[in-house]
Design a protein around this motif. Structure first.
Motif, short mmCIF file in Angstrom:
data_model
loop_
_atom_site.label_atom_id
_atom_site.label_comp_id
_atom_site.label_asym_id
_atom_site.label_seq_id
_atom_site.Cartn_x
_atom_site.Cartn_y
_atom_site.Cartn_z
N THR C 250 -3.49 -2.94 2.82
CA THR C 250 -3.14 -3.67 2.30
C THR C 250 -2.60 -3.49 1.08
O THR C 250 -2.02 -2.96 -0.07
N PHE C 251 -3.92 -4.18 0.22
CA PHE C 251 -4.76 -4.37 -0.65
C PHE C 251 -4.81 -2.93 -1.44
O PHE C 251 -3.98 -2.77 -2.86
N ALA C 253 -4.39 -0.06 -0.87
CA ALA C 253 -2.71 1.24 -0.72
C ALA C 253 -2.29 0.68 -1.68
O ALA C 253 -1.32 0.64 -2.90
N PHE C 254 -2.08 -0.94 -1.90
CA PHE C 254 -1.14 -1.52 -3.59
C PHE C 254 -1.83 -0.87 -4.41
O PHE C 254 -1.09 -0.27 -5.39
N ILE C 257 -1.12 2.93 -4.78
CA ILE C 257 -0.22 3.13 -5.08
C ILE C 257 0.24 3.14 -6.66
O ILE C 257 1.23 3.82 -7.46
#
Lengths: 305, 305, 305, 305, 305
Positions: C250-251, C253-254, C257
């Motif tokens: 989650t972290f 990939a954030f 992006i």
């Protein structure tokens, strides 16, 4: 709108008028009674102990913070945009009143620009009436010739029709050779700005924050508050009702204020003071036009509408 | 768009229409069943106890809050920008309709400005059709001369071609000596604004929020919700399914609303009421042009499209 | 840019193309292996137990949330501003193409305005080439007379030199008496807008987010993720690797992006589809100019560039 | 401004140049020593055990997150607005340079527009000198006639006086009958934009973020970091110094970067590269004016000023 | 406004002037005494132990963070918008002063444009007086002819009446044939901008943040701080008073600063330096008009008003 001078920090803790507390009392009273019952039953419901603890409330609180923050920003933006639009009414009507003298060749004593200024003032009042859904006809008849007032009185979008009337006034000026195309276009651009303002106000008044958001937020806030006593009763004991009511007051009041200022053109306590702004615009326009100013109404109490 | 008058705070907790709850029921039902099974098994999977506790969910919750807040703001900004663009359609067409009379020398009875106003109305409808991907030809043929309607009907970007048509109308006026370059340029600037609006709407419609964001957010929300029962079962016991479904409802609904308003020109419940706005623009333009106004359609139900 | 139609909520959980997951697999794999080792060693390093617990991770998480939220908003604003600038290219070239006919007295059959429209189209393509650092000469020679194409081809700021060329075209019109100063200034104002767009794109392309922010964020994210298994191993046991990898996904990939859309004019998956936009602008300009439209290229796959 | 090409994610963890780490080493070293002493004393001070635990740090952390987030957004907005203003210098001088040829009737070989372009270039350099508080006279004398350079050299607001000079140039054009009022007003509007830019830069340079905010934030960050070892020593033991320094690095660096970019016109690492921008504006203006371009200075190292 | 040069990070921790700490001392002292009593009583009140622990303070803290963040952003936006408006006064009066020479045909030695520049300077001072509620007559009589100063001195909206006076000045120019409609409209547009600025300042000065928000936030902050010692006394013991006062300082100071900058036109420490800005505008306008510049007042102390 509530106007109060700055209070001492200690006295401000006990302000009653201007706070939303009075309106929330029934809900908070209900919650207080419920909390007392829960404390009395030691958090059991029908002799089953409700196994809630603070942990899920922290998870929950995150979602709540998210919602309240978002809702609140959106509401305040609407409030402030509404205020900006009314500020722009003031600015543009002032500019138009000035130009009715400086760019047309008219003198302060002439009848024609005075009529134009009355059109501007009436525009302001009829915009207020449209936004609040009240009857504009008294204000129209007080300021305009009878036939025009009657003709505008039956239209659906009165401020827009008054703009057309102003456009016709400028058109006559040009037909008389008092102004050229350049001045006419300058007037028309100011009318376009007023048209943008009317449309902007209509947009805020007709398009609320998506309804599903409001329902969802409302549910989350209230379920959170009503489940809170079960979560705190074990650790806080007899203090639970007070803490719960205080936390709930904070969250519920936050939502209530956001709900109030979301529609800034209404007549609730924190809404914009459209009446006062109309009077103020009228005063400054009359001053530009060299007219005697109306008496300043004594400001009584703390809430102006 | 859902329009409901303000409800009592208590009744608002149980609203069904206008909430996204109905659409989410299958997912929440699935989660409820899963939670009940987990409670029954005391959090074990294949006789292994799953050692989850609330701590990682707090870490997780932070990322989730981050995502949801970001996604939601971006979606609401798109929704509100879409609304502003349609508000600008209203403002600019009103201004153009007024100027078609005040700056050209035409009277209300003349055929030419009435034709121009019909061009403006048709522009509005064909923008709606382009954004919703529906067939504009019925609206074109109802309001325009047959040959023009046919010619525009086969073009790809109809609102833009209608702007060229308006530009030709103004060009003819100038060729006839009814207006000068200054008035022509004022018209062209208003056309440029309409062109900006068309482009702005196309931008929102054609460029979604980066896809990777949506996938990542979707995964985080759902995995969070489906792992939640394991984390809470030890401390909440038989209450787990209810708390889990409630928390999940909050998060999932938040994402679902953001997903809905991200494309504000669609026809879902919370999307913009383009049909109602087209009718409203038509009404106010006809009023400026001194035409009889269409009957106001009785507003039935709570959702306008 | 990735364009996919809406998926069922369940299927969306398992999407591969369009997610950044594939690119992150090596890092997450490394983290998975590390976590498994840490679980195997029960959180000891060289037979010293690492005394980490979830508490410092919550403190840390706050800083992380701060950073990621800030970085992400800044990146998305850049992405969206880039999109707005390209939307403005569309709007302004459309307006200029219309005015090349309506304000100059030229007919659709005339050669001169057709040449001007080709200048506009070439401007669009050469802006794309400048932003992507690719060679503009093929597009220049395909659309412009050979001598002009050669002359522009060797300049450093091609879109700006093309604007000067358009200014010369308008200057010739005025010298021929086809337009007056008013129309010329209207053209020049549109050229100024195009010049602002070029400068805006150059600003985004040449000024990244301050480098120190990126280094700091990168370090915080990765150190957080690689220390996480030590903090969770005591409470989560054998589940640690899965939870750690999921949180890390989650972290990381954030951040990935945000890194990708920060430079929106590139050719990565989530960047703007400048090629498609150039083709679209060419199509709508040719339609305004009454030219035959190019075939719509069949859209294959899900990623447009 | 630091310009580095994208690094591999792993190597980026160990970057030294471009990070603010070197500048913070003394403070972090002090904190490291302090932490080690606290670990050695088992958190006691003068043989009293300091009874701190992680709980108050979470409360504190909230306030800190609030401050840092707010401060950081305000600083970045100032940085980005400064960049936008300099982007606007580029756009407006380019437009003016183009119009000096296309709207005046001058040819590329004429002396007069070349002089005007030199005025624009000098304007850019003297704005840089005003913002950085450096001596503009060398740049003035290099590009302007000696008497004008001397006259401007003793004024207080040089860029503004250069705008008056440009206004005089246009005034002479009109007196000679080369342009009419319409073209003159178009020039004056561009000068107004440049005047707005100068004022905008002066605003950022002269009005820092309210000082009380900075003091308060600074205190909160440092007290937080220096109390942290007492709060973590009981649970983290010998690991405390490393974790404390890492958390402190994150917070302190965040504040340090915000402090640096708050004044974007300075010469610190992350400030705007005003020299490079001046050279770039000079190049593109000379290209529009058909002059030979200066050699591109080889870009050495990673920091441009 | 407080202007201090950058301090060493360590010395900045002990700054007294420029911090809001002195003003908050009585409240924090009260809290310190209360905390010491609570520690002495081991958290009991009338021999009942108050069963508070840190858990509800985390829930509470969320609401507080929400409020403070929101309030603070709204206040800072008002401060910064006020600064932008005064920056725009600078920009627009500079542009008008330049155009009074370049577009009218007047020379630097002529009396007429010098009179116009004095009108601009007086406008600036009377806007300051209106916003601060002080008496403008001394500044009017110092800069304007006696009869005009007396006439403006009795009006309610002095800056607006001065704009009308400027409009009359331009009108006379046109009547004398020195300028045409195009130049007149350019002047009037700049006057409209000044009118917008006056209205913008009046908006900020007359419309505070909704009062209910302020009451609610104030209550939440102070109740939070005064309940905090009960929540921390069990775990922190004799350290409680120090930690509580420090946390309270942070929250209370944050609210106090937001309260101060919310009305940016006042004379508190962090408010805008309107006097300094008026003097600066006067200086730059006189320089444009070729007048001798006033002595720069020696800047004494650290606070400019």
């Amino acid at each position: 709108m509530i106007i109060r001078k700055k209070e001492h920090w200690f006295r401000m803790l006990f302000i009653w008028h201007g706070s939303v507390l009075p309106r929330l009392l029934p809900r908070l009273g209900l919650l207080l009674v419920l909390s007392i019952i829960i404390v009395y039953l030691h958090g059991s419901l029908f002799s089953f102990k409700v196994p809630l603890n603070p942990a899920p409330f922290t998870l929950f609180g995150l979602a709540l913070a998210l919602f309240l923050g978002f809702r609140n920003n959106a509401s305040y933006d609407r409030f402030w945009e509404g205020r900006k639009l009314w500020g722009a009414v003031l600015n543009d009507t002032r500019s138009l009143a000035r130009q009715a003298f400086t760019t047309t060749g008219y003198e302060i004593a002439d009848q024609e620009p005075q009529y134009f200024v009355q059109l501007l003032i009436t525009f302001t009042y009829s915009l207020k009436h449209q936004l609040r859904g009240t009857d504009a006809r008294a204000d129209l008849h007080q300021r305009l010739p009878a036939d025009l007032a009657s003709r505008i009185g039956v239209t659906r979008y009165k401020p827009i029709m008054l703009l057309s009337e102003m456009g016709n006034w400028v058109r006559t000026l040009k037909a008389q050779g008092k102004i050229d195309s350049i001045i006419q276009v300058a007037f028309e651009e100011s009318f376009n700005k007023l048209s943008d303002i009317v449309g902007g106000c209509e947009r805020i008044a007709s398009t609320p924050i998506p309804y599903s958001y409001r329902v969802l937020l409302h549910r989350t806030v209230y379920l959170y508050c009503f489940m809170l006593p079960f979560g705190l009763v074990d650790s806080l004991g007899w203090l639970t009702p007070f803490i719960v009511v205080f936390i709930a007051y904070t969250f519920v009041a936050f939502e209530a204020i956001a709900d109030e200022i979301e529609e800034p053109f209404g007549t609730e306590d924190n809404d914009l003071a459209l009446n006062a702004m109309c009077r103020m615009i009228e005063t400054t326009l009359l001053e530009i036009a060299g007219q005697p100013l109306p008496e300043v109404k004594e400001f009584e109490g703390r809430i102006i509408d």
